[in-house]
Design an enzyme around this catalytic site. Structure first.
Site, mmCIF file in Angstrom:
data_model
loop_
_atom_site.group_PDB
_atom_site.id
_atom_site.type_symbol
_atom_site.label_atom_id
_atom_site.label_comp_id
_atom_site.label_asym_id
_atom_site.label_seq_id
_atom_site.Cartn_x
_atom_site.Cartn_y
_atom_site.Cartn_z
ATOM 1 N N ASP A 111 -15.504 -58.891 -2.095
ATOM 2 C CA ASP A 111 -16.852 -59.001 -2.662
ATOM 3 C C ASP A 111 -17.355 -57.584 -2.924
ATOM 4 O O ASP A 111 -18.104 -57.023 -2.143
ATOM 5 C CB ASP A 111 -17.743 -59.745 -1.656
ATOM 6 C CG ASP A 111 -19.180 -59.861 -2.141
ATOM 7 O OD1 ASP A 111 -19.469 -59.465 -3.288
ATOM 8 O OD2 ASP A 111 -20.016 -60.341 -1.356
ATOM 9 N N SER A 112 -16.917 -57.025 -4.031
ATOM 10 C CA SER A 112 -17.158 -55.600 -4.276
ATOM 11 C C SER A 112 -18.098 -55.377 -5.450
ATOM 12 O O SER A 112 -18.487 -56.308 -6.148
ATOM 13 C CB SER A 112 -15.829 -54.905 -4.571
ATOM 14 O OG SER A 112 -15.409 -55.219 -5.880
ATOM 15 N N THR A 113 -18.404 -54.112 -5.681
ATOM 16 C CA THR A 113 -19.100 -53.693 -6.895
ATOM 17 C C THR A 113 -18.094 -53.690 -8.051
ATOM 18 O O THR A 113 -16.935 -54.089 -7.881
ATOM 19 C CB THR A 113 -19.686 -52.282 -6.682
ATOM 20 O OG1 THR A 113 -18.655 -51.450 -6.135
ATOM 21 C CG2 THR A 113 -20.837 -52.301 -5.689
ATOM 22 N N ASP A 114 -18.521 -53.238 -9.222
ATOM 23 C CA ASP A 114 -17.626 -53.158 -10.385
ATOM 24 C C ASP A 114 -16.432 -52.245 -10.067
ATOM 25 O O ASP A 114 -16.521 -51.399 -9.180
ATOM 26 C CB ASP A 114 -18.389 -52.574 -11.594
ATOM 27 C CG ASP A 114 -19.523 -53.482 -12.056
ATOM 28 O OD1 ASP A 114 -19.514 -54.678 -11.728
ATOM 29 O OD2 ASP A 114 -20.436 -52.980 -12.757
ATOM 30 N N HIS B 155 -22.552 -66.204 -4.211
ATOM 31 C CA HIS B 155 -22.034 -66.278 -2.839
ATOM 32 C C HIS B 155 -21.379 -67.621 -2.535
ATOM 33 O O HIS B 155 -20.359 -67.674 -1.850
ATOM 34 C CB HIS B 155 -23.147 -65.945 -1.837
ATOM 35 C CG HIS B 155 -23.504 -64.487 -1.850
ATOM 36 N ND1 HIS B 155 -24.795 -64.021 -1.887
ATOM 37 C CD2 HIS B 155 -22.706 -63.383 -1.876
ATOM 38 C CE1 HIS B 155 -24.784 -62.686 -1.914
ATOM 39 N NE2 HIS B 155 -23.526 -62.285 -1.919
ATOM 40 N N ASP C 141 -13.491 -48.175 5.617
ATOM 41 C CA ASP C 141 -12.876 -48.374 4.312
ATOM 42 C C ASP C 141 -11.973 -49.617 4.322
ATOM 43 O O ASP C 141 -11.018 -49.689 5.097
ATOM 44 C CB ASP C 141 -12.062 -47.109 3.989
ATOM 45 C CG ASP C 141 -11.372 -47.195 2.646
ATOM 46 O OD1 ASP C 141 -11.584 -48.188 1.920
ATOM 47 O OD2 ASP C 141 -10.616 -46.264 2.320
ATOM 48 N N GLY C 142 -12.281 -50.569 3.464
ATOM 49 C CA GLY C 142 -11.521 -51.816 3.406
ATOM 50 C C GLY C 142 -10.062 -51.606 3.009
ATOM 51 O O GLY C 142 -9.177 -52.353 3.433
ATOM 52 N N ASP D 54 -24.129 -56.979 1.783
ATOM 53 C CA ASP D 54 -25.414 -57.689 1.873
ATOM 54 C C ASP D 54 -25.310 -58.925 2.763
ATOM 55 O O ASP D 54 -26.311 -59.555 3.073
ATOM 56 C CB ASP D 54 -25.916 -58.059 0.475
ATOM 57 C CG ASP D 54 -24.880 -58.843 -0.317
ATOM 58 O OD1 ASP D 54 -24.451 -59.922 0.138
ATOM 59 O OD2 ASP D 54 -24.473 -58.365 -1.399
HETATM 60 N N1 AG3 Z 1 -20.835 -57.946 -6.261
HETATM 61 C C1 AG3 Z 1 -20.611 -57.967 -7.688
HETATM 62 C C2 AG3 Z 1 -21.502 -57.032 -8.401
HETATM 63 C C3 AG3 Z 1 -21.133 -56.726 -9.799
HETATM 64 C C4 AG3 Z 1 -22.352 -56.573 -10.613
HETATM 65 N N2 AG3 Z 1 -22.146 -55.750 -11.736
HETATM 66 C C5 AG3 Z 1 -23.154 -55.237 -12.491
HETATM 67 N N3 AG3 Z 1 -24.403 -55.582 -12.262
HETATM 68 N N4 AG3 Z 1 -22.860 -54.436 -13.452
HETATM 69 C C6 AG3 Z 1 -22.152 -58.177 -5.797
HETATM 70 C C7 AG3 Z 1 -22.261 -58.177 -4.320
HETATM 71 C C8 AG3 Z 1 -22.882 -59.417 -3.829
HETATM 72 N N5 AG3 Z 1 -22.547 -59.684 -2.476
#
Ligand code: AG3
Length: 282
Positions: free
Chosen positions: A160-163, A66, A141-142, A90
């Protein structure tokens, strides 16, 4: 061998490896319209949030990610006043951005409200600034948000996303970057989490290409450790509407808030690319 009941494991099938964290208990699990969210209490990392089997945050080490998703970009931009956080449910990035007194407004655009509601319950520290008068939390939706937004309307966009699979996939393509470029003011900067330098070198290289193709004149990546993510080493990539050389070092040195990882020397060092990354980027 690990006793399955005591360990949460994320397997990286493409990279012949896995990460395990010793857990005390699973505190929550739910399937939202977007993804499966799990919360664990762990032996050493505090609480752990997992989305679709992938580690997202722990109490113990989220400060690395962060701080590095926020302070480098905020001290690179000459005068950031308005910030959007796309994803980031989060609220950890939001909290770091709000530490900057000159920032006047931050909009967090998270598609899955449940991420934030569970963070409020299980990660109250990350949500400590959610009621700051400068913060606005939207659950939409962003991608659509950026499409609908006015041109020249924001200084910094933090993705700040997931994969880049599932709900986040559409945040890694040229159409999205073009919309971001349009929304950014003249010195504006987009910064996006860009996965592991070791495991996802090709992704980083293709992000650079795609951002350039979208019209961004300057692009660079920064690197930092993140134990709970694949390979333990992570990156963020910045794309600037102007140049990205304007590190406001004195302001960073005099920052009126505490950090655990970020400082002036870390800022400079984080932008140094290892030899194999330089090669992949040429
Ligand atoms: N964002 C990145 C998460 C990527 C993690 N990938 C994985 N564990 N395979 C996390 C959100 C934090 N604010």
């Amino acid at each position: 061998m690990l006793n399955d009941n005591k360990w949460f494991t994320e397997v990286y099938p493409k990279h012949g490896s896995a990460l395990s964290i010793e857990v005390k208990a699973k505190l929550h699990e739910e399937q939202t319209p977007f993804q499966k969210i799990e919360i664990y209490d762990t032996e050493w990392f505090g609480k752990l949030m997992v989305i679709d089997g992938c580690t997202m945050v722990t109490d113990r080490d989220n400060f690395l990610y962060h701080e590095m998703m926020t302070h480098p970009v905020l001290y690179t931009h000459p005068n950031p006043k308005t910030v959007w956080v796309i994803g980031g449910g989060d609220c950890g990035s939001l909290k770091e951005v709000l530490k900057h007194p000159n920032v006047e407004s931050v909009v967090q655009i998270e598609i899955d409200e449940r991420v934030t509601r569970l963070a409020e319950l299980y990660f109250p520290e990350l949500c400590a600034s959610n009621h700051d008068a400068r913060a606005q939390l939207l659950f939409i939706d962003g991608i659509q948000w950026v499409k609908d937004a006015a041109e020249n309307s924001v200084d910094i966009i933090i993705v700040d996303s997931t994969d880049p699979v599932g709900p986040a996939e559409g945040l890694f393509n040229q159409a999205f970057y073009r919309e971001c470029l349009r929304c950014l003011r003249p010195d504006g900067i987009l910064v996006q989490q860009s996965e592991s330098p070791l495991f996802h070198t090709d992704l980083i290289a293709s992000m650079h290409q795609t951002m350039r193709a979208a019209g961004f004149p300057s692009i660079c990546s920064l690197f930092f450790p993140q134990f709970i993510y694949p390979s333990g080493w992570w990156s963020a990539t910045m794309a600037g509407k102007g140049d990205l050389n304007g590190f406001r070092e004195e302001a960073a040195q005099a920052r009126p808030f505490a950090t655990q990882y970020y400082n002036v020397e870390i800022h400079r060092a984080a932008f140094v690319a290892p030899e194999f990354i330089r090669k992949a980027l040429t």
